[in-house]
Motif scaffolding. Sequence first.
Motif, PDB file in Angstrom:
ATOM      1  N   LYS A   1       1.627   4.362   9.235  1.00 42.57           N
ATOM      2  CA  LYS A   1       1.800   3.654   9.109  1.00 42.57           C
ATOM      3  C   LYS A   1       0.911   2.191  10.002  1.00 42.57           C
ATOM      4  N   ASN A   2       0.018   3.258  11.047  1.00 42.74           N
ATOM      5  CA  ASN A   2       0.109   1.873  11.737  1.00 42.74           C
ATOM      6  C   ASN A   2      -1.468   2.437  12.440  1.00 42.74           C
TER       7      ASN A   2
ATOM      8  N   ASP B   1       0.206   6.753   3.617  1.00 50.10           N
ATOM      9  CA  ASP B   1       1.589   6.862   4.371  1.00 50.10           C
ATOM     10  C   ASP B   1       1.382   6.552   6.146  1.00 50.10           C
TER      11      ASP B   1
ATOM     12  N   GLY C   1       2.217  -2.517   4.068  1.00 54.85           N
ATOM     13  CA  GLY C   1       2.646  -1.055   5.387  1.00 54.85           C
ATOM     14  C   GLY C   1       2.536  -0.704   5.651  1.00 54.85           C
ATOM     15  N   VAL C   2       1.040  -1.141   6.525  1.00 49.82           N
ATOM     16  CA  VAL C   2       0.351  -1.189   7.663  1.00 49.82           C
ATOM     17  C   VAL C   2       0.531  -1.765   8.701  1.00 49.82           C
ATOM     18  N   THR C   3       0.927  -1.292  10.058  1.00 49.29           N
ATOM     19  CA  THR C   3       1.013  -2.673  10.952  1.00 49.29           C
ATOM     20  C   THR C   3      -0.498  -2.050  11.350  1.00 49.29           C
TER      21      THR C   3
END
Length: 144
Positions: free
Chosen positions: A86-87, A84, A131-133
């Motif tokens: 995210k970036n 989790d 879900g990863v930018t």
Amino acid sequence: MNNFYAEPDEALKHAYDIGITAMTIFGTELEKRKLKDYKEYVGQYGIEIYGIVQGTALSDPDASVRSSEINNVKKVIDEAAVHDVKNIMVAPSIKSSGEVSQVRCLKNKMFICDTIVEGLSEIAEYAKGTGVTITLENFSSPKL
């Protein structure tokens, strides 16, 4: 962590005390400690890992080096998705596997741009649905 603190614990405690609740880490940190363990470690200080900065040699003239770099980023994406985070900030530095190729590469700026765009496109495509930018971080290559 920076060099103002002798111990990472001291730096994390100070960071939280002044209101920092999220941080980024360098992908090289993941060579020392698993992301899950790192998250638990900083989490005990109330700090979340917001992102990972991953340096790459996307401009290397050697296609096998570029491919290996892209695969390394994909592994980080997989870890980030599971835990989790995210970036991921990809830093496509102008570095290569040798002095001679470095000079040749720097003389051909279109080659650099093309290989970086090609690599970033593959990385972005891979990250879709995880879900990863993926963002671009250019701190390591001011010439780009």
